[in-house]
Design an enzyme around this catalytic site. Structure first.
Site, PDB file in Angstrom:
ATOM      1  N   HIS A 250      42.232  38.920  55.395  1.00 45.38           N
ATOM      2  CA  HIS A 250      43.167  39.887  55.983  1.00 45.38           C
ATOM      3  C   HIS A 250      42.534  41.273  55.912  1.00 45.38           C
ATOM      4  CE1 HIS A 250      46.895  42.045  56.807  1.00 45.38           C
ATOM      5  NE2 HIS A 250      47.345  40.900  57.269  1.00 45.38           N
TER       6      HIS A 250
ATOM      7  N   ASP B 180      49.592  33.023  57.831  1.00 43.03           N
ATOM      8  CA  ASP B 180      49.439  31.906  58.778  1.00 43.03           C
ATOM      9  C   ASP B 180      48.965  30.618  58.127  1.00 43.03           C
ATOM     10  OD1 ASP B 180      48.367  34.502  60.824  1.00 43.03           O
ATOM     11  OD2 ASP B 180      50.141  33.288  61.214  1.00 43.03           O
TER      12      ASP B 180
HETATM   13  C1  SDX Z   1      47.623  38.123  61.010  1.00 45.38           C
HETATM   14  O1  SDX Z   1      46.910  42.969  60.509  1.00 45.38           O
HETATM   15  C2  SDX Z   1      47.971  42.278  60.161  1.00 45.38           C
HETATM   16  O2  SDX Z   1      48.827  42.767  59.410  1.00 45.38           O
HETATM   17  C3  SDX Z   1      48.030  40.900  60.803  1.00 45.38           C
HETATM   18  C4  SDX Z   1      49.147  39.988  60.302  1.00 45.38           C
HETATM   19  C5  SDX Z   1      50.507  40.502  60.706  1.00 45.38           C
HETATM   20  O3  SDX Z   1      51.482  40.130  60.035  1.00 45.38           O
HETATM   21  O4  SDX Z   1      50.593  41.195  61.748  1.00 45.38           O
HETATM   22  O5  SDX Z   1      49.073  39.858  58.885  1.00 45.38           O
HETATM   23  C6  SDX Z   1      49.028  38.584  60.924  1.00 45.38           C
HETATM   24  O6  SDX Z   1      46.993  38.351  62.014  1.00 45.38           O
HETATM   25  C7  SDX Z   1      46.994  37.476  59.810  1.00 45.38           C
HETATM   26  C8  SDX Z   1      45.487  37.152  60.037  1.00 45.38           C
HETATM   27  C9  SDX Z   1      45.412  35.832  60.838  1.00 45.38           C
HETATM   28  N1  SDX Z   1      44.007  35.562  61.233  1.00 45.38           N
HETATM   29  C10 SDX Z   1      43.293  34.600  60.629  1.00 45.38           C
HETATM   30  O7  SDX Z   1      43.693  33.909  59.686  1.00 45.38           O
HETATM   31  C11 SDX Z   1      41.916  34.385  61.255  1.00 45.38           C
HETATM   32  C12 SDX Z   1      40.876  34.192  60.137  1.00 45.38           C
HETATM   33  N2  SDX Z   1      40.698  35.475  59.437  1.00 45.38           N
HETATM   34  C13 SDX Z   1      39.708  36.359  59.907  1.00 45.38           C
HETATM   35  O8  SDX Z   1      39.157  36.224  61.138  1.00 45.38           O
HETATM   36  C14 SDX Z   1      39.718  37.741  59.271  1.00 45.38           C
HETATM   37  O9  SDX Z   1      39.896  37.582  57.929  1.00 45.38           O
HETATM   38  C15 SDX Z   1      40.718  38.749  59.825  1.00 45.38           C
HETATM   39  C16 SDX Z   1      40.604  38.865  61.298  1.00 45.38           C
HETATM   40  C17 SDX Z   1      42.091  38.352  59.458  1.00 45.38           C
HETATM   41  C18 SDX Z   1      40.392  40.081  59.192  1.00 45.38           C
HETATM   42  O10 SDX Z   1      39.199  40.480  59.676  1.00 45.38           O
HETATM   43  P1  SDX Z   1      38.465  41.825  59.166  1.00 45.38           P
HETATM   44  O11 SDX Z   1      39.329  42.609  58.257  1.00 45.38           O
HETATM   45  O12 SDX Z   1      37.906  42.511  60.359  1.00 45.38           O
HETATM   46  O13 SDX Z   1      37.362  41.257  58.255  1.00 45.38           O
HETATM   47  P2  SDX Z   1      35.923  40.875  58.775  1.00 45.38           P
HETATM   48  O14 SDX Z   1      36.027  40.014  59.986  1.00 45.38           O
HETATM   49  O15 SDX Z   1      35.117  42.126  58.848  1.00 45.38           O
HETATM   50  O16 SDX Z   1      35.422  39.950  57.554  1.00 45.38           O
HETATM   51  C19 SDX Z   1      34.886  40.553  56.358  1.00 45.38           C
HETATM   52  C20 SDX Z   1      33.923  39.506  55.808  1.00 45.38           C
HETATM   53  C21 SDX Z   1      32.919  39.028  56.870  1.00 45.38           C
HETATM   54  O17 SDX Z   1      31.772  38.610  56.205  1.00 45.38           O
HETATM   55  P3  SDX Z   1      30.501  39.685  56.147  1.00 45.38           P
HETATM   56  O18 SDX Z   1      30.194  40.067  57.572  1.00 45.38           O
HETATM   57  O19 SDX Z   1      31.024  40.846  55.313  1.00 45.38           O
HETATM   58  O20 SDX Z   1      29.398  38.898  55.468  1.00 45.38           O
HETATM   59  O21 SDX Z   1      34.664  38.343  55.424  1.00 45.38           O
HETATM   60  C22 SDX Z   1      34.270  37.241  56.231  1.00 45.38           C
HETATM   61  C23 SDX Z   1      33.592  37.814  57.444  1.00 45.38           C
HETATM   62  O22 SDX Z   1      32.637  36.883  57.970  1.00 45.38           O
HETATM   63  N3  SDX Z   1      35.510  36.551  56.604  1.00 45.38           N
HETATM   64  C24 SDX Z   1      35.651  35.228  56.634  1.00 45.38           C
HETATM   65  C25 SDX Z   1      36.991  35.010  56.984  1.00 45.38           C
HETATM   66  N4  SDX Z   1      37.602  36.173  57.173  1.00 45.38           N
HETATM   67  C26 SDX Z   1      36.678  37.136  56.929  1.00 45.38           C
HETATM   68  N5  SDX Z   1      34.777  34.223  56.395  1.00 45.38           N
HETATM   69  C27 SDX Z   1      35.275  32.980  56.512  1.00 45.38           C
HETATM   70  N6  SDX Z   1      36.541  32.663  56.837  1.00 45.38           N
HETATM   71  C28 SDX Z   1      37.430  33.664  57.080  1.00 45.38           C
HETATM   72  N7  SDX Z   1      38.667  33.380  57.423  1.00 45.38           N
END
Ligand code: SDX
Length: 426
Positions: free
Chosen positions: A304, A361
């Site tokens: 998140h 989720d």
């Molecule tokens: C919702 O914003 C809100 O409040 C949203 C929400 C709401 O109520 O409105 O809470 C609802 O959208 C919840 C999130 C649902 N999405 C997912 O579950 C999809 C999977 N999660 C990710 O794609 C990710 O964690 C996000 C999109 C939720 C957050 O992305 P960020 O903050 O931009 O983080 P990032 O993509 O920059 O990741 C940081 C690091 C990365 O690695 P590095 O590049 O630093 O090496 O963490 C890794 C990412 O690769 N990473 C993951 C991961 N999520 C982040 N690696 C593996 N699996 C994951 N799920």
């Protein structure tokens, strides 16, 4: 609240900017005059470090896993409130008294029917059209069917019209996609009971209302009701800043929520768990895949932008899985798989170091499956829950004394001055 100032030195010159301190002690540098005074802008892809507004609606503390609507912890609302009461709280800024709550329920009932001509829209969508695409289009169409030209009237009538009708329209898209008879809302049913009835009632085999499922649906929608400036909420505020009608702004929010990285994640989690089960992948294999950038695979429902600890909503949702499945005397192998995945991830240094925990989720889809909600309706369920938050945020944006049309800047990285070359000379 304004307090101290900060100094920024640019090209040897010192510039001072005011600091804004929020009611929970959060601090921001007010850079409203930055470009005018320094010629510089800021660069912050995804706006992770940028505040777009002051807001009194929802407070989140990502480090501590805190979520409060108008100051009330979401855990207390989930335990004691209803979705309609929570919607009133978010939009009006305080809990309703008995008379206000009764009046809201009556108005929601009065506007729960949908114009019969809207059925022609539904009938002409392809049968396999995704309900989120249908919902976004149909909410936008509401302006044509219920034109209101007075902004005051819009904020009262349209708000309740939307909250009531989004339920009816969502159930309609499900029923009509299966070629089933549309079930109309009943005045003797509560908001959540009406939705379940419109989804599943059947003249031959009437839907048996289960009060535990009605309670679970109230909690599900309370947990989704608002979440400060997430992707779809900021989309609603940005679109609203152009002073377009509320239906259009909400339609934009639905479109933004549809993405698998945002509200579409609840559907993506179930698809992920189903594939793991079908492919016979081990938990370790899945965890390693999620850590390997080359695999282009993410553990959906994990991570998140704000929560760097367990999402408080996910904790409640996880308990609800056990309650709902237990009540229905059902077992769901995907729940066992989800719990094993969570346990493995939370003890893996990759997830620990990156502060990746289950978000709302990760377990919500299991609850929806147990209720019988079809997979392609999962994000629609999220949208119905988030609607009061979108409306409250839109309203706050419209009344914001600092509010103006959203128009960010950019850093241009394209070609320099280039002269046109006539077709024959290229
Ligand atoms: C919702 O914003 C809100 O409040 C949203 C929400 C709401 O109520 O409105 O809470 C609802 O959208 C919840 C999130 C649902 N999405 C997912 O579950 C999809 C999977 N999660 C990710 O794609 C990710 O964690 C996000 C999109 C939720 C957050 O992305 P960020 O903050 O931009 O983080 P990032 O993509 O920059 O990741 C940081 C690091 C990365 O690695 P590095 O590049 O630093 O090496 O963490 C890794 C990412 O690769 N990473 C993951 C991961 N999520 C982040 N690696 C593996 N699996 C994951 N799920």
């Amino acid at each position: 609240m304004m307090s101290e100032r900060v100094k920024i030195i640019i090209e040897g010159k010192t510039f001072e900017f005011p600091v804004i301190v929020g009611s929970e002690g959060e601090k921001a540098i007010d850079i409203a005059q930055l470009r005018k005074t320094t010629g510089y802008i800021t660069h912050d892809p995804g706006f992770g470090n940028t505040g777009c507004c002051r807001s009194a609606i929802t407070f989140m503390d990502g480090e501590k896993g805190v979520l409060r609507y108008r100051g009330i912890p979401v855990e207390q609302l989930a335990e004691h409130s209803t979705f309609v009461e929570t919607a009133y709280l978010l939009i009006n800024g305080h809990l309703p008294n008995r008379e206000q709550l009764t009046q809201m329920r009556v108005l929601l009932n009065d506007s729960s029917m949908v114009h019969e001509d809207m059925k022609f829209f539904y009938q002409n969508f392809p049968r396999n059209a995704h309900p989120m695409g249908i919902l976004s289009a149909m909410v936008n169409a509401l302006k044509s069917f219920y034109p209101i030209y007075d902004i005051e009237e819009e904020q009262t009538y349209t708000t309740l019209n939307l909250i009531s009708k989004i339920r009816t329209m969502s159930a309609m898209s499900y029923r009509m996609s299966r070629g089933h008879l549309v079930i109309y809302p009943r005045p003797d049913y509560s908001y959540c009971a009406n939705f379940l009835n419109m989804m599943f009632d059947n003249p031959v085999n009437p839907y048996k209302m289960d009060e535990d499922l009605v309670k679970a649906l109230n909690v599900f929608w309370i947990l989704h009701a608002d979440h400060e400036q997430n992707c779809s909420t900021t989309a609603v505020r940005v679109v609203g800043s152009g002073k377009v009608n509320l239906y259009a702004a909400i339609s934009a929010g639905i479109a933004a929520l549809w993405g698998p990285l945002h509200g579409g994640a609840n559907q993506a989690v179930i698809e992920m768990l189903t594939n793991i089960q079908k492919n016979g992948q081990s938990i370790r294999q899945v965890i390693e895949m999620a850590k390997d950038k080359k695999k282009n695979f993410r553990l959906m429902g994990f991570g998140h932008r704000v929560y760097k600890t367990y999402d408080p909503r996910a904790k409640i949702m996880k308990k609800m899985c056990d309650m709902v499945l237990g009540k229905l005397k059902k077992k769901d192998p995907l729940l066992d798989l989800a719990k094993e995945l969570e346990e493995a991830a939370l003890t893996d240094t990759y997830f620990i170091d990156k502060h990746l925990y289950p978000n709302v989720d990760f377990y919500s889809g299991i609850v929806l499956r147990a209720m019988g909600i079809p997979l392609n309706m999962f994000t629609v369920m999220f949208a119905i829950g988030r609607l009061p938050g979108w409306i409250a945020q839109w309203q706050e944006g419209m009344e914001d004394p600092e509010g103006k049309i959203a128009r960010p800047r950019q850093i241009y990285t394209g070609a320099g001055l280039t002269n046109y070359i006539p077709l024959g000379e290229r």
